[in-house]
Design a protein around this motif. Structure first.
Motif, PDB file in Angstrom:
ATOM      1  N   ALA A  26     -43.249  47.608 -47.216  1.00  0.00           N
ATOM      2  CA  ALA A  26     -41.978  48.341 -47.184  1.00  0.00           C
ATOM      3  C   ALA A  26     -41.090  47.896 -46.022  1.00  0.00           C
ATOM      4  CB  ALA A  26     -42.238  49.843 -47.105  1.00  0.00           C
ATOM      5  N   ALA A  27     -41.667  47.653 -44.869  1.00  0.00           N
ATOM      6  CA  ALA A  27     -40.874  47.237 -43.709  1.00  0.00           C
ATOM      7  C   ALA A  27     -40.219  45.886 -43.961  1.00  0.00           C
ATOM      8  CB  ALA A  27     -41.737  47.191 -42.456  1.00  0.00           C
ATOM      9  N   GLU A  28     -40.985  44.939 -44.510  1.00  0.00           N
ATOM     10  CA  GLU A  28     -40.437  43.612 -44.801  1.00  0.00           C
ATOM     11  C   GLU A  28     -39.344  43.706 -45.855  1.00  0.00           C
ATOM     12  OE1 GLU A  28     -39.678  40.287 -47.210  1.00  0.00           O
ATOM     13  OE2 GLU A  28     -41.129  41.779 -47.910  1.00  0.00           O
ATOM     14  N   LEU A  29     -39.578  44.535 -46.869  1.00  0.00           N
ATOM     15  CA  LEU A  29     -38.584  44.719 -47.918  1.00  0.00           C
ATOM     16  C   LEU A  29     -37.279  45.291 -47.355  1.00  0.00           C
ATOM     17  CD1 LEU A  29     -40.566  46.155 -50.977  1.00  0.00           C
ATOM     18  CD2 LEU A  29     -39.293  44.007 -50.887  1.00  0.00           C
ATOM     19  N   ALA A  30     -37.410  46.286 -46.478  1.00  0.00           N
ATOM     20  CA  ALA A  30     -36.216  46.904 -45.906  1.00  0.00           C
ATOM     21  C   ALA A  30     -35.402  45.893 -45.122  1.00  0.00           C
ATOM     22  CB  ALA A  30     -36.608  48.083 -45.025  1.00  0.00           C
ATOM     23  N   ILE A  31     -36.046  45.101 -44.298  1.00  0.00           N
ATOM     24  CA  ILE A  31     -35.337  44.102 -43.502  1.00  0.00           C
ATOM     25  C   ILE A  31     -34.607  43.108 -44.412  1.00  0.00           C
ATOM     26  CG2 ILE A  31     -35.639  42.183 -41.896  1.00  0.00           C
ATOM     27  CD1 ILE A  31     -38.006  43.797 -40.697  1.00  0.00           C
ATOM     28  N   ARG A  32     -35.289  42.680 -45.469  1.00  0.00           N
ATOM     29  CA  ARG A  32     -34.709  41.681 -46.368  1.00  0.00           C
ATOM     30  C   ARG A  32     -33.620  42.266 -47.260  1.00  0.00           C
ATOM     31  NH1 ARG A  32     -36.435  39.940 -51.520  1.00  0.00           N
ATOM     32  NH2 ARG A  32     -38.451  40.975 -51.281  1.00  0.00           N
ATOM     33  N   LEU A  33     -33.901  43.395 -47.888  1.00  0.00           N
ATOM     34  CA  LEU A  33     -32.977  43.936 -48.871  1.00  0.00           C
ATOM     35  C   LEU A  33     -31.767  44.614 -48.245  1.00  0.00           C
ATOM     36  CD1 LEU A  33     -35.472  45.424 -51.490  1.00  0.00           C
ATOM     37  CD2 LEU A  33     -34.353  43.197 -51.508  1.00  0.00           C
ATOM     38  N   CYS A  34     -31.927  45.174 -47.042  1.00  0.00           N
ATOM     39  CA  CYS A  34     -30.810  45.873 -46.395  1.00  0.00           C
ATOM     40  C   CYS A  34     -29.824  44.926 -45.715  1.00  0.00           C
ATOM     41  CB  CYS A  34     -31.339  46.875 -45.369  1.00  0.00           C
ATOM     42  SG  CYS A  34     -32.192  48.295 -46.096  1.00  0.00           S
ATOM     43  N   HIS A  35     -30.166  43.648 -45.625  1.00  0.00           N
ATOM     44  CA  HIS A  35     -29.282  42.693 -44.967  1.00  0.00           C
ATOM     45  C   HIS A  35     -27.942  42.649 -45.693  1.00  0.00           C
ATOM     46  CE1 HIS A  35     -27.769  39.056 -43.087  1.00  0.00           C
ATOM     47  NE2 HIS A  35     -28.777  39.114 -42.229  1.00  0.00           N
ATOM     48  N   ARG A  36     -26.862  42.746 -44.928  1.00  0.00           N
ATOM     49  CA  ARG A  36     -25.525  42.849 -45.513  1.00  0.00           C
ATOM     50  C   ARG A  36     -25.050  41.542 -46.149  1.00  0.00           C
ATOM     51  NH1 ARG A  36     -24.073  48.164 -46.154  1.00  0.00           N
ATOM     52  NH2 ARG A  36     -24.785  49.350 -44.343  1.00  0.00           N
ATOM     53  N   PHE A  37     -25.639  40.413 -45.783  1.00  0.00           N
ATOM     54  CA  PHE A  37     -25.179  39.126 -46.300  1.00  0.00           C
ATOM     55  C   PHE A  37     -26.200  38.447 -47.201  1.00  0.00           C
ATOM     56  CE2 PHE A  37     -23.108  39.853 -42.198  1.00  0.00           C
ATOM     57  CZ  PHE A  37     -21.780  39.844 -42.600  1.00  0.00           C
ATOM     58  N   PHE A  38     -27.488  38.651 -46.916  1.00  0.00           N
ATOM     59  CA  PHE A  38     -28.519  37.965 -47.685  1.00  0.00           C
ATOM     60  C   PHE A  38     -29.315  38.903 -48.586  1.00  0.00           C
ATOM     61  CE2 PHE A  38     -27.875  35.349 -43.865  1.00  0.00           C
ATOM     62  CZ  PHE A  38     -27.503  34.160 -44.472  1.00  0.00           C
ATOM     63  N   GLY A  39     -28.937  40.174 -48.604  1.00  0.00           N
ATOM     64  CA  GLY A  39     -29.637  41.143 -49.443  1.00  0.00           C
ATOM     65  C   GLY A  39     -28.656  42.024 -50.183  1.00  0.00           C
ATOM     66  N   ILE A  40     -29.121  43.190 -50.598  1.00  0.00           N
ATOM     67  CA  ILE A  40     -28.267  44.162 -51.271  1.00  0.00           C
ATOM     68  C   ILE A  40     -27.271  44.747 -50.274  1.00  0.00           C
ATOM     69  CG2 ILE A  40     -28.252  46.383 -52.482  1.00  0.00           C
ATOM     70  CD1 ILE A  40     -31.155  45.645 -53.394  1.00  0.00           C
TER      71      ILE A  40
END
Length: 278
Positions: A26-40
């Motif tokens: 979950a922590a890795e997902l949050a960092i990746r997916l919450c990114h404003r430019f490279f994620g959602i």
């Protein structure tokens, strides 16, 4: 992974339902997916999970991968999600959170969709060591904290997560990015802290801006609005009910004198739904 992008006054979340437990990554997902430019792009990743104590359980992972104990805007989004998607019926339900336990929620429904949500945010914690701070006082009001040669006076409040409220003359022009991160990580706050800067305009209205622990500047913070109302009442600056105006909009906060419980009322909205590789 199916998700729904939602927000409460611009404080935005990636909401996921259907999991039985918090994923190990979950922590890795949050960092990746919450990114404003490279994620959602979002302030946090929110999981709606089964609960043995309430109708639902909420877990919130900040955009930096840390877990938040509580989030007032996220809980309104969860309430809207479960109602509007047919997972809950009626206008009352309970949601379990890590920091505040089981929280009763009342829904205002218009044309079959949730328009406003009132959440019982519980009793504020005012004892300094329990917020937590390193200050052995109850309550902590007008305490000094110094960063880079500048002194601030703060009031400490926990709403299931820690807050320090600081009053400034003009919050709209205040340099949030300069002072927020320095206060968040100050040694006075052993688990870091959410920092609210506030300007009181009347006994019924306060402007507030927030630097959120683990997320940085956000457009709104529900627990921060609650902490600001409690702090303002303690300092004699407002009544026990007031409108807290944030960058993303207004929340109505009431600190009930009889029960000592804080009630937050505000909206939640869906942006879009989609799927993403997880």
């Amino acid at each position: 992974m199916e998700f729904t992008k939602m927000h409460g006054l611009g404080n935005d979340f990636i909401v996921v339902a259907g999991e039985q437990a918090l994923p190990d990554n979950a922590a890795e997902l949050a960092i990746r997916l919450c990114h404003r430019f490279f994620g959602i792009g979002a302030d946090g990743l929110v999981y709606i999970l089964p609960s043995e104590k309430a109708d639902f359980r909420m877990r919130i992972i900040n955009s930096d991968g840390s877990e938040a104990e509580q989030c007032g805007n996220a809980i309104r989004c969860v309430a809207k999600y479960v109602h509007d998607n047919g997972l809950a019926s009626g206008t009352k339900l309970t949601i379990e959170t890590l920091g505040a336990g089981v929280q009763p929620v009342v829904l205002q429904v218009e044309d079959g969709q949730v328009a406003q949500v009132t959440v019982d945010m519980g009793r504020p914690i005012l004892n300094g060591l329990d917020v937590p701070t390193t200050i052995d006082a109850n309550p902590v009001i007008g305490h000094s904290v110094e960063v880079d040669g500048r002194e601030f006076k703060f009031t400490a409040v926990s709403m299931g997560n820690p807050h320090c409220v600081i009053y400034v003359d003009d919050v709209a022009g205040f340099d949030l990015a300069a002072w927020g991160p320095k206060l968040e990580t100050h040694p006075l706050f052993p688990r870091k802290i959410n920092v609210e800067f506030a300007t009181v305009h009347s006994r019924g209205q306060v402007d507030m801006r927030v630097w959120e622990r683990g997320a940085g500047p956000t457009l709104a913070c529900g627990t921060g609005a609650c902490a600001t109302l409690v702090s303002s009442a303690l300092n004699g600056l407002t009544d026990r009910e007031a409108t807290i105006s944030l960058a993303g909009g207004d929340l109505r906060i009431r600190w009930d004198e009889t029960s000592d419980r804080v009630y937050m009322t505000g909206p939640a909205a869906v942006v879009y739904a989609g799927t993403v590789d997880a």
